[in-house]
Structures are given as C-alpha cells and as structure tokens.
Design a protein around this motif. Structure first.
Motif, PDB file in Angstrom:
ATOM      1  N   ASP A 130       0.850  -1.267  -0.038  1.00  0.00           N
ATOM      2  CA  ASP A 130      -0.044  -0.034   0.027  1.00  0.00           C
ATOM      3  C   ASP A 130       0.778   1.275  -0.081  1.00  0.00           C
ATOM      4  O   ASP A 130       2.079   1.043  -0.288  1.00  0.00           O
ATOM      5  CB  ASP A 130      -1.026  -0.125   1.147  1.00  0.00           C
ATOM      6  N   TRP A 131       0.298   2.353   0.354  1.00  0.00           N
ATOM      7  CA  TRP A 131       1.152   3.472   0.390  1.00  0.00           C
ATOM      8  C   TRP A 131       2.323   3.611   1.433  1.00  0.00           C
ATOM      9  O   TRP A 131       3.287   4.604   1.445  1.00  0.00           O
ATOM     10  CB  TRP A 131       0.006   4.765   0.563  1.00  0.00           C
ATOM     11  N   THR A 132       2.250   2.624   2.196  1.00  0.00           N
ATOM     12  CA  THR A 132       3.354   2.676   3.180  1.00  0.00           C
ATOM     13  C   THR A 132       4.638   2.155   2.605  1.00  0.00           C
ATOM     14  O   THR A 132       5.928   2.331   2.962  1.00  0.00           O
ATOM     15  CB  THR A 132       3.297   1.413   4.271  1.00  0.00           C
ATOM     16  N   ARG A 133       4.536   1.636   1.166  1.00  0.00           N
ATOM     17  CA  ARG A 133       5.669   1.130   0.578  1.00  0.00           C
ATOM     18  C   ARG A 133       6.068  -0.293   1.043  1.00  0.00           C
ATOM     19  O   ARG A 133       7.019  -1.068   0.640  1.00  0.00           O
ATOM     20  CB  ARG A 133       6.973   2.088   0.389  1.00  0.00           C
ATOM     21  N   LEU A 134       5.555  -0.784   2.293  1.00  0.00           N
ATOM     22  CA  LEU A 134       5.772  -2.081   2.658  1.00  0.00           C
ATOM     23  C   LEU A 134       5.166  -2.914   1.497  1.00  0.00           C
ATOM     24  O   LEU A 134       4.183  -2.685   1.067  1.00  0.00           O
ATOM     25  CB  LEU A 134       5.252  -2.277   3.746  1.00  0.00           C
ATOM     26  N   THR A 135       5.850  -4.207   1.300  1.00  0.00           N
ATOM     27  CA  THR A 135       5.248  -4.798   0.193  1.00  0.00           C
ATOM     28  C   THR A 135       5.597  -6.394   0.499  1.00  0.00           C
ATOM     29  O   THR A 135       6.510  -6.743   1.150  1.00  0.00           O
ATOM     30  CB  THR A 135       5.473  -4.573  -1.010  1.00  0.00           C
TER      31      THR A 135
ATOM     32  N   ARG B  32      -5.757   0.581  -1.742  1.00  0.00           N
ATOM     33  CA  ARG B  32      -4.402   0.414  -1.000  1.00  0.00           C
ATOM     34  C   ARG B  32      -3.722   1.728  -1.015  1.00  0.00           C
ATOM     35  O   ARG B  32      -2.681   1.739  -1.254  1.00  0.00           O
ATOM     36  CB  ARG B  32      -3.530  -0.462  -1.986  1.00  0.00           C
ATOM     37  N   THR B  33      -4.516   2.658  -0.445  1.00  0.00           N
ATOM     38  CA  THR B  33      -3.935   3.917  -0.058  1.00  0.00           C
ATOM     39  C   THR B  33      -3.588   4.297   1.386  1.00  0.00           C
ATOM     40  O   THR B  33      -3.381   5.362   1.869  1.00  0.00           O
ATOM     41  CB  THR B  33      -4.802   5.198  -0.376  1.00  0.00           C
TER      42      THR B  33
ATOM     43  N   GLY C  52      -3.143  -1.268  11.344  1.00  0.00           N
ATOM     44  CA  GLY C  52      -2.483  -2.236  10.532  1.00  0.00           C
ATOM     45  C   GLY C  52      -1.354  -2.993  11.056  1.00  0.00           C
ATOM     46  O   GLY C  52      -1.455  -3.514  12.001  1.00  0.00           O
ATOM     47  N   LEU C  53      -0.032  -2.792  10.474  1.00  0.00           N
ATOM     48  CA  LEU C  53       0.968  -3.512  10.958  1.00  0.00           C
ATOM     49  C   LEU C  53       1.794  -2.355  11.751  1.00  0.00           C
ATOM     50  O   LEU C  53       2.662  -2.925  12.740  1.00  0.00           O
ATOM     51  CB  LEU C  53       1.995  -3.933   9.747  1.00  0.00           C
ATOM     52  N   LEU C  54       1.864  -1.050  11.474  1.00  0.00           N
ATOM     53  CA  LEU C  54       2.596  -0.154  12.127  1.00  0.00           C
ATOM     54  C   LEU C  54       2.477   0.330  13.478  1.00  0.00           C
ATOM     55  O   LEU C  54       3.448   0.657  14.223  1.00  0.00           O
ATOM     56  CB  LEU C  54       2.847   1.128  11.066  1.00  0.00           C
TER      57      LEU C  54
END
Ligand code: 2HG
Ligand code: ZN
Length: 474
Positions: A36-41, A76-77, A430-432
């Motif tokens: 998504d926009w976190t750039r985690l992928t 996915r923003t 989320g994850l963060l």
C-alpha cells in the motif's frame, strides 16, 4: 504446505466455480497488490478480483477449507500497512465491485459496492444535491470498503465526524463464506449488538465488506476557503478560537508548517499566494448560511481577524480555481514528502484543547534528540489530530534513520499517553501501530479483541497479523 501446492489446491477447488478472468496468476500482475502507500510490500499467493458477492463467498469458503490466509484489498492508499501481504496470503481485491445504486433522496442514503471509489460516490450523490461527507486527499483512489474498514477520517471530521457516522447498512462475507446483511439501512434498530460499528475500523480482520448503505448529508450551501500565515502554533489556536465564534459553520480547519509548504512548492511546483510567510499556515473552509447578509458578516469577521497581530497574512479565495489552489497546497503534503525521502508517520490524536501543548512538547522532544531526520508537522487542527512526519535527512543512511525513529517512537508514545491521546487518529493500526495497541489497551480488552476475532474467524485467516497479534495462530 508448500506454496505451489497450496496455490494449485485452491485453483482446483475453485475450478469451474468462478470465471478465469477473476484470477491473477503471474508474479508481475500480482505484485502491485502486495503493498500500500506505506511502501511495505509482500508477494501474494494469488490475487482474486471478484465481480459479485457470490464469488467473494466462494473464494473465502475455499480459502477457509484449505486454511489459506486472505488479505482484503481496496484502493491500497492506507498508511499503516493494513492491506500489506506479509506471509504469501491470497489478496481479495474488491476493486471490480464498484456499482452504485440510484440515490434514495427521501431516505438520504445510497447503496454502493465496496469497490466504489470515494470520489465517484461524491459525484454520484452531488447530482441529487447530496454528499457522503468523507473527504480525504486520496479520494480519487481510495474505495468505500477501505474507508469503512479503517473508519477513515479526513479533512471534514470537524463538521461531519468519522466514517462510522455515515453508514446504516453493510453486506459482509465471513471467512466461512456466509453472506450477512447488517441493519438493512435502518436509521433506528435497537435489537442487540451493533455489528456494523464492530465492522467499521476492524481493518479487514473480521469479515469482508462487499456492499454498504451510506448515509448522506445535503451539500454545503456556500463554501468559502480562507488561507492564513501565522507565526506559531499558539496563533493557530487563537485563530481557531475566533473561528469557533465566527458567523459560519467550520467545514475544515487544517494547519501545516513552513517546512511542509516548502516541500509542496519544491516538489509539486505549487505556490502559495500569500505575500508573507509564517512558521505555520491555516486552511479554513467554512459554510455560510443562505441569504446575502452572511457574506457581509464573513467580511467583517475577516477584516477584524486580519487586523489582529497574530495574523501575518491572509486571503479569502475568490474563485473555485483559487479554492482548489489553496487546497492543492494542503493535499499535496503527503505526496511531496514521499518525493523527498523515507518517512515514518505518526497520526496522533489529542483533545483539541491539548493540541498546542502536545505538539510543542513533541517538537521539543524531537529536536532535543538530534535525530538524522526532519520533522514535518501538519494535520487536522480542529479535530486535535496532528500528523507528525519524520523524514530522513540525506546525510544519514537508512539504518541510522530507522534506529533514530525507533528511539523517537519510544519517547513519543509515552508522551501521547501523558497527554491522554492516541497514536492513531485516523490511519488505523495495520502493521505499524501494533506496539501502541499493546501499550494502550488493558489485558482484559485484548482478551475481548481476541475472542471477537475468533468468533468471526475461528481459523485466524483473515488479514493475519493486523491490529494485534493473536496468542495462538490456530
Ligand atoms: C492527510 O491528512 C492524510 O493528508 C495523510 O491523513 C497524512 O501523510 C500523512 O501523514
Ligand atoms: Zn489526515
């Protein structure tokens, strides 16, 4: 089970049940759906793009039977990693389910599928003079399902509140494939637990939202946009207190620092029309009542404010193009920061009466720590929701920056607690933000969280690892 085998078993289970064009197989096609926009992928096992609720149900049911985890996905923003693939999950994207029914003008509602783009919903309802009042910078890309799953906020919360106030019906699909209608769009229904409100903000961990009945407001009568430069945060607060007493309804009261404006000017080539600069800027959007007098009242209010010594400069946008230009400065901040360098985001929340004290103390803390990063301050002042963006300096490497952010975070979270706030005002966990959840919730609350999760999703397969960790992964 080996990944290839899992994949094949799932494809076999769905063979003949869903059309082939609903499935993305190649690594290349699947890749954009991993982050998504976190750039985690991460790498999805497969991506499904169903077109109907029935297909969603079949896919979830098969994944449940085969114990394959699933990440529900919208525009996915997100900025907290809620839609990121972490363990080769299947991605279930709702993007193709974007139908909107005609607006129910009498009931002031509209029924839409989860993949409808937020801005398309605005356009659809504006034709009837109505509004789904969720307004955020990503509105051209984000989807209703994601807005609901994260209980999105945005720039008009001060006037309309968060997403959870603007929904009266949901269709959800649980991991075992059950399709459930919640509340059927009723305004009043006092028959037990409110499952809609449980779903809103659950970040895709309980069930997949496939359709929603959205509540609508009438479009604002006359909107005006004002823009000010001020010397410090105390002046932002003084202006806010004057605006609270002003002859209008505040629709948005946003602030940002000089550093944010510089980033937008350099990276996106937009320009402030104010002739003087300040340490902080305020974008205020207001709604006037009907008639001609309110305009005169606004002008009186403005001329008094402009004479005050805490205002360095100010303007009232004169055309819709000028309104857009001013909004472009505020809405370009996230993008221009992303173009600057890596960033850690803290979407904090405190009572609005504490915002100046909290932000000043957080800035002092930040600057006292000599970090290899710059602090970008902006956000929704009127909601007590400042965004602290910590951006890497070119002179430090990634590793040092990450260590510095971790050090800052360790001090910031207790500070948020001290001010009675929250580490996520609107971006979700989320994850963060999981460490904040553990730190701010009691063990009794966490036990309830886990029990609720297990009641909806006994195999713990839906959006695993998001919001909080389960003790047993099933
Ligand atoms: C905003 O207010 C969004 O523009 C994004 O919530 C904030 O980039 C951010 O930190
Ligand atoms: Zn925001």
């Amino acid at each position: 089970m080996d990944l290839n085998l899992k994949r094949q078993k799932l494809l076999d289970a769905l063979q003949g049940k869903i059309p082939q064009d609903v499935i993305l197989l190649s690594l290349e096609d699947c890749a954009p759906y991993g982050g998504d926009w976190t750039r985690l992928t991460g790498k999805p096992l497969l991506v499904f793009l169903p077109k109907t609720t029935e297909q969603v149900s079949l896919i979830l049911k098969s994944c449940n039977q085969l114990k394959i985890p699933v990440v529900p996905s919208g525009g996915r923003t997100g900025l907290s990693g809620g839609a990121v693939v972490t363990q080769s999950e299947v991605v279930l994207s709702l993007s193709r389910m974007n139908q909107m029914s005609p607006v129910d003008v009498l009931g002031r509602t509209v029924r839409v599928q989860a993949g409808a783009i937020t801005e398309s919903v605005h356009e659809h309802c504006a034709r009837e003079g109505l509004l789904w009042p969720i307004d955020l910078a990503s509105k051209g890309t984000c989807e209703v399902g994601g807005n609901l799953s994260t209980n999105a906020g945005g720039v008009r919360v001060i006037r309309y509140g968060m997403v959870r106030r603007w929904v009266s019906g949901l269709q959800i699909v649980t991991m075992n494939g059950d399709v459930i209608e919640l509340n059927r769009g009723l305004e009043k229904n006092n028959t037990g637990y409110d499952l809609i409100q449980l779903m809103v903000g659950s970040e895709g961990t309980l069930a997949v939202i496939t359709e929603a009945t959205l509540k609508l407001a009438r479009l604002p009568h006359k909107e005006h946009v004002l823009f000010f430069a001020v010397p410090d945060l105390e002046s932002v607060s003084e202006l806010f207190s004057r605006a609270r007493r002003g002859p209008f309804e505040i629709l948005a009261f946003e602030f940002f620092s000089q550093r944010c404006l510089k980033a937008v000017e350099t990276k996106l080539h937009r320009k402030s029309k104010l002739s003087k600069s300040g340490e902080f800027y305020v974008l205020m959007e207001i709604e006037l009542g009907p008639g001609s007098e309110p305009e005169a009242l606004l002008e009186d209010w403005l001329s008094q404010v402009l004479e005050a010594d805490f205002i360095l400069d100010g303007l009232l946008a004169q055309s819709s193009a000028e309104k857009k230009e001013v909004w472009g400065l505020r809405e370009g901040i996230t993008e221009s920061i992303a173009l600057t360098n890596e960033v850690r985001k803290y979407d904090t929340s405190v009572a609005v009466t504490n915002i100046v004290g909290f932000v000043n103390e957080a800035s002092r803390l930040f600057h006292s720590m000599n970090l290899g990063a710059e602090l970008y301050l902006f956000g929704h002042f009127g909601d007590g929701s400042p965004h602290l963006n910590v951006v890497r300096r070119d002179t430090v490497d990634h590793k040092t920056y990450v260590e510095d952010c971790d050090r800052f975070e360790k001090e910031l979270y207790p500070l948020i607690k001290k001010w009675g706030g929250s580490a996520s005002s609107e971006h979700g966990v989320g994850l963060l933000k999981k460490s904040w959840v553990e730190m701010s919730r009691t063990s009794e609350e966490m036990a309830l969280f886990r029990a609720i999760k297990t009641a909806f999703d006994p195999n713990h397969l839906l959006n695993p690892g998001k919001i909080f960790n389960l003790l047993s992964t099933g």
